[in-house]
Design a protein around this motif. Structure first.
Motif, short mmCIF file in Angstrom:
data_model
loop_
_atom_site.label_atom_id
_atom_site.label_comp_id
_atom_site.label_asym_id
_atom_site.label_seq_id
_atom_site.Cartn_x
_atom_site.Cartn_y
_atom_site.Cartn_z
N CYS A 1 0.93 -1.40 0.09
CA CYS A 1 -0.06 -0.26 -0.21
C CYS A 1 0.41 1.35 0.08
O CYS A 1 0.69 2.05 -0.27
N GLY A 2 1.57 1.30 0.14
CA GLY A 2 3.06 2.55 0.45
C GLY A 2 3.22 2.77 2.05
O GLY A 2 4.00 3.46 2.14
N TYR A 3 3.30 2.08 2.26
CA TYR A 3 3.04 3.00 4.14
C TYR A 3 3.17 1.39 5.20
O TYR A 3 2.82 0.35 5.27
N PRO A 4 4.38 1.88 5.86
CA PRO A 4 5.20 0.77 6.69
C PRO A 4 4.05 0.21 7.50
O PRO A 4 2.74 0.68 8.13
N LEU A 5 4.52 -1.09 8.15
CA LEU A 5 3.51 -1.68 8.79
C LEU A 5 3.10 -1.28 10.15
O LEU A 5 2.25 -0.98 10.56
N ASP A 6 4.21 -0.51 10.38
CA ASP A 6 4.02 0.32 12.02
C ASP A 6 3.78 1.63 12.03
O ASP A 6 2.66 2.05 13.56
N LEU A 7 3.56 2.12 10.83
CA LEU A 7 2.11 3.01 10.80
C LEU A 7 0.79 3.29 10.82
O LEU A 7 0.13 3.22 11.87
N GLN A 8 0.76 2.03 10.13
CA GLN A 8 -1.08 1.40 10.26
C GLN A 8 -1.48 0.92 11.51
O GLN A 8 -2.02 1.63 11.72
N LEU A 9 -0.03 -0.17 11.71
CA LEU A 9 -1.09 -0.32 13.34
C LEU A 9 -0.83 0.87 14.47
O LEU A 9 -1.25 0.87 15.64
N ALA A 10 0.14 1.98 14.44
CA ALA A 10 0.10 3.49 15.14
C ALA A 10 -1.02 4.07 14.79
O ALA A 10 -2.12 4.20 15.90
N LEU A 11 -1.71 4.18 14.04
CA LEU A 11 -2.56 4.32 12.96
C LEU A 11 -4.27 3.69 13.98
O LEU A 11 -5.18 4.19 14.66
N ARG A 12 -4.00 2.46 13.65
CA ARG A 12 -4.84 1.13 14.74
C ARG A 12 -4.71 1.58 15.91
O ARG A 12 -6.06 1.88 16.50
N ASP A 13 -3.76 1.30 16.80
CA ASP A 13 -3.80 1.52 18.01
C ASP A 13 -4.49 3.17 18.44
O ASP A 13 -5.35 3.14 19.38
N ASP A 14 -4.56 3.98 17.68
CA ASP A 14 -4.97 5.72 18.36
C ASP A 14 -6.31 5.50 17.90
O ASP A 14 -7.51 5.95 18.74
N ILE A 15 -7.34 5.05 16.93
CA ILE A 15 -8.56 4.32 16.54
C ILE A 15 -9.19 3.42 17.76
O ILE A 15 -9.66 4.07 18.36
N GLU A 16 -8.31 2.49 17.97
CA GLU A 16 -8.64 2.04 19.54
C GLU A 16 -9.04 2.89 21.14
O GLU A 16 -9.76 2.51 21.40
N ALA A 17 -7.90 3.67 20.84
CA ALA A 17 -8.00 4.65 22.25
C ALA A 17 -9.68 5.65 21.78
O ALA A 17 -9.59 5.89 22.58
N ARG A 18 -9.60 5.90 21.01
CA ARG A 18 -10.38 7.07 20.64
C ARG A 18 -11.71 6.46 20.52
O ARG A 18 -13.52 6.98 20.90
N PHE A 19 -12.04 4.99 19.81
CA PHE A 19 -13.32 4.55 19.99
C PHE A 19 -13.72 4.24 21.15
O PHE A 19 -13.37 2.62 21.34
N ASP A 20 -15.25 3.89 21.53
CA ASP A 20 -15.45 3.05 22.47
C ASP A 20 -16.62 1.94 22.08
O ASP A 20 -17.37 2.19 22.18
N VAL A 21 -16.22 1.49 21.16
CA VAL A 21 -16.54 0.37 20.01
C VAL A 21 -15.34 -1.12 19.79
O VAL A 21 -14.02 0.05 19.77
N PRO A 22 -16.16 -1.74 19.29
CA PRO A 22 -14.87 -2.75 19.21
C PRO A 22 -14.08 -2.37 18.54
O PRO A 22 -14.87 -1.83 16.87
N VAL A 23 -12.92 -3.07 18.24
CA VAL A 23 -12.59 -2.31 16.90
C VAL A 23 -12.02 -3.82 16.45
O VAL A 23 -10.75 -4.23 17.54
N LEU A 24 -11.68 -4.11 15.36
CA LEU A 24 -11.34 -5.28 14.64
C LEU A 24 -9.57 -4.87 13.98
O LEU A 24 -9.90 -4.29 13.56
N THR A 25 -9.07 -5.61 14.13
CA THR A 25 -7.89 -5.41 13.17
C THR A 25 -8.35 -6.56 11.98
O THR A 25 -8.00 -7.65 12.30
N VAL A 26 -7.82 -6.26 11.17
CA VAL A 26 -7.80 -6.67 9.80
C VAL A 26 -6.68 -6.67 8.42
O VAL A 26 -6.32 -6.18 8.17
N CYS A 27 -5.97 -8.05 9.29
CA CYS A 27 -4.78 -7.83 7.60
C CYS A 27 -5.86 -8.46 5.96
O CYS A 27 -5.86 -9.54 6.15
N ASN A 28 -5.57 -7.82 5.40
CA ASN A 28 -6.24 -7.25 4.60
C ASN A 28 -4.83 -8.03 3.46
O ASN A 28 -3.68 -8.09 3.14
N LYS A 29 -5.52 -8.77 1.88
CA LYS A 29 -4.07 -8.78 1.03
C LYS A 29 -3.37 -9.87 1.69
O LYS A 29 -2.15 -10.24 1.96
N ALA A 30 -4.34 -10.63 2.30
CA ALA A 30 -3.54 -12.28 3.26
C ALA A 30 -2.59 -12.81 2.66
O ALA A 30 -1.92 -13.97 2.76
#
Length: 335
Positions: free
Chosen positions: A264-293
């Motif tokens: 996709c053009g973005y390092p995995l650590d940046l993608q996971l950091a965005l995921r972590d921010d979303i988990e911290a902000r949203f008070d709902v279930p957050v599922l991490t989905v590995c696409n292009k598996a």
């Protein structure tokens, strides 16, 4: 609950209102004679000005009754207008409330002018009646022109809010997030049973994508918010940050798509950091989905799929529905 601003009519300018009131009044006066002519002209001009001003106010939804998603998104959109040099400085929702309050005052004031002059016109001689009618017209024009800026600000807010995407906060909603090119739009297209809708936020050229699907006779809404949840929080401007905050009120579950292959053009650590921010902000279930598996599974995720290979797409959708855990309200039977 549909987009609450989409049916707002065009807001007239002060000049348009004055022209409309006085031209109708002139026609009304020509149909009368004696004291009835100036009285009819006053009544017509005042009613048209007052009613049109009142309609500007009453056509707007009550901000206190808005769903929090639309309330916060509208506040962000209206505030963003101040960044346009050619647009009135209208601030946020509170500023629009004040503008509407001033317009409401003008509506009442034009009626008061009518009431003040009616008796005087009816009891004076005809020449005095005509002079008093002209005085009343001048005062009505002054009142309408006094809210010229308020009408312009409300009109600018209306023009922007009408273009908000039609999202239904009362429907169970799955938000799809993640960096660009991880397959969000491809996933939304794959799981919606009709071509998904697109609309642009008024403060960006980026389109939001909205699709729907049915599960167990329940209609679900799935939303991809490019420009808001596809980059690090520090890269968003204030308006985008507030709009992202509005999405927090909308989501019943969030799917964060990551691309472990990094194609996709973005390092995995940046993608996971965005995921972590979303988990911290949203008070709902957050599922991490590995696409292009099919290309890489080198990440710890809740789910793995490949949209292009149709691998576990339905499984991801089923997991999202389970995470939402939506129970429709049943009619109260009084028991």
């Amino acid at each position: 609950m549909s987009q609450p601003f989409e049916d707002l009519p065009t807001t007239p300018t002060s000049e348009e209102l004055v022209d409309k009131a006085f031209s109708r009044a002139a026609r009304a006066g020509r149909a009368k004679s004696g004291h009835d002519a100036p009285l009819s002209m006053l009544q017509t001009a005042s009613n048209i000005a007052s009613d049109n001003l009142e309609n500007v106010v009453s056509d707007w939804p009550d901000f206190d009754d808005l769903d929090p998603f639309y309330e916060e998104l509208a506040d962000a959109v209206i505030a963003s207008n101040t960044t346009d040099d050619d647009a009135p400085d209208i601030g946020g929702i509170d500023a629009v409330r004040q503008h509407l309050s001033e317009i409401n005052w003008a509506s009442r004031k034009t009626s008061e002018i009518r009431d003040e002059y009616q008796g005087r016109i009816a009891t004076g001689d005809i020449d005095t009646a005509r002079k008093l009618r002209k005085q009343a017209f001048a005062r009505i024009a002054d009142v309408v022109e006094e809210v010229e800026g308020d009408l312009a600000a409300v009109g600018a807010a209306r023009d922007d809010l009408k273009t908000l995407p039609d999202i239904r906060p009362d429907e169970p909603t799955i938000v799809v997030a993640g960096y660009p090119n991880v397959g969000k739009s491809t996933f939304v297209n794959a799981v919606t049973n009709a071509r998904n809708e697109t609309a642009s936020y008024p403060f960006t050229t980026t389109e939001i994508r909205v699709g729907h699907f049915d599960d167990g006779h329940i209609r679900y809404q799935i939303v991809d918010t490019p420009g808001l949840l596809d980059r690090a929080p520090e890269e968003r401007n204030d308006v985008e940050a507030q709009a992202a905050s509005a999405v927090e009120h909308l989501a019943d579950a969030v799917l964060v798509l990551v691309d472990a292959s990094e194609e996709c053009g973005y390092p995995l650590d940046l993608q996971l950091a965005l995921r972590d921010d979303i988990e911290a902000r949203f008070d709902v279930p957050v599922l991490t989905v590995c696409n292009k598996a099919d290309r890489s599974r080198d990440v710890e995720a809740d789910l793995y799929m490949s949209v292009t290979e149709d691998e576990n797409v339905q499984g991801v959708l089923d997991a999202a529905v389970e995470a939402v855990d939506y129970e429709p309200e049943l009619p109260y039977d009084g028991q």
